[in-house]
Motif scaffolding. Sequence first.
Motif: not given
Length: 329
Positions: A99-121
């Motif tokens: 939802s954060a507009r100041f984060i680019t689309k590419e950065e958004t995808k990268g952050l989501i990938r990292k957040i998903k690594q905080l739990t099991s696959v």
Amino acid sequence: MVRVDNKERLLKLMQILKEETDEENELTLDDIIDKFQNIYGSDLKLNKNSLKDDIEHLIESHFDITINQEKDGLPKYYSHQYRLFELYELRMLIDAVVSARFITKEETKGLIRKIKQLTSVHQAKQLQNEILIDSSVKSESHLVRLAIHDLHQAISDRKIVTFQYGRYDMNKQFQLSHDGELYRVKPLALTWANDFYYLLAYFYQENEIRHYRIDRLRSVQITEESFPFEAFDVNKYVHSTFHMFAGSEQWIKIRFKNHLINPIIDKFGKQVEIRKDNESHFVVTTKARISDGLVSWILNWGSQAEVLSPSTLVNQVKQEINKMKDIYK
């Protein structure tokens, strides 16, 4: 025959448990051996007693491992269940990033990938239902994250900052304000409002506090010039602004229709002074920064809100209403 030394085996076991297990997914020792062989090859030979010792070492080192055995004679099941974040917390983090507009689309995808690594696959697959990324409203500037880091550092070190500032023109081209002249400010705080990051800073040239959208900053530089510490209540300041417009703070009184009580509490908080005016209206008394942003906010409520004081604000609202009437004549 493939061999894995004790340290590597221990670390890999920890990784397998973190990535492959959770409350609903457990592994037996045979399953764990299969996971090892998938990584190192089928020639790898592992001793179950060695794995049991590794599991005991991990438990003694306070790495969470749940051992489940319903009945004697059945195989034991192992899982890593405790994590720093609950699944619903990860969902909130992902939704906030998207939802954060100041984060680019590419950065958004990268952050989501990292957040998903905080739990099991397995649990990470449940995080696929994130809010749709709307690239049309996402920032195109990759400089935002760098500016945020530098400004936080400048605030912490109490260093004066310079930067260029700009806006988009009618041709959708970014243009620097004041011919690219450097702004020299005392950074006070960063705040996230209306889907954007803002810098709250004292602008020396005009001797006043101003707000700057972080995604509109360019050439941010931390100078060697320091400034003395001054207490600044960010929450109180932001609470008194409307649409992040600066202005002088004054006491205001506004009469609202009763059904607007919840939006008003959402804006001002439960501590705001509210009194019953009549059977269908209440009056709010609070401090606010008189600005175009405040006028626009008041006009959002149309005839359901009436400014009672100060008279300067009443006149500003009247003037804007007259301008609107002239447009629609």
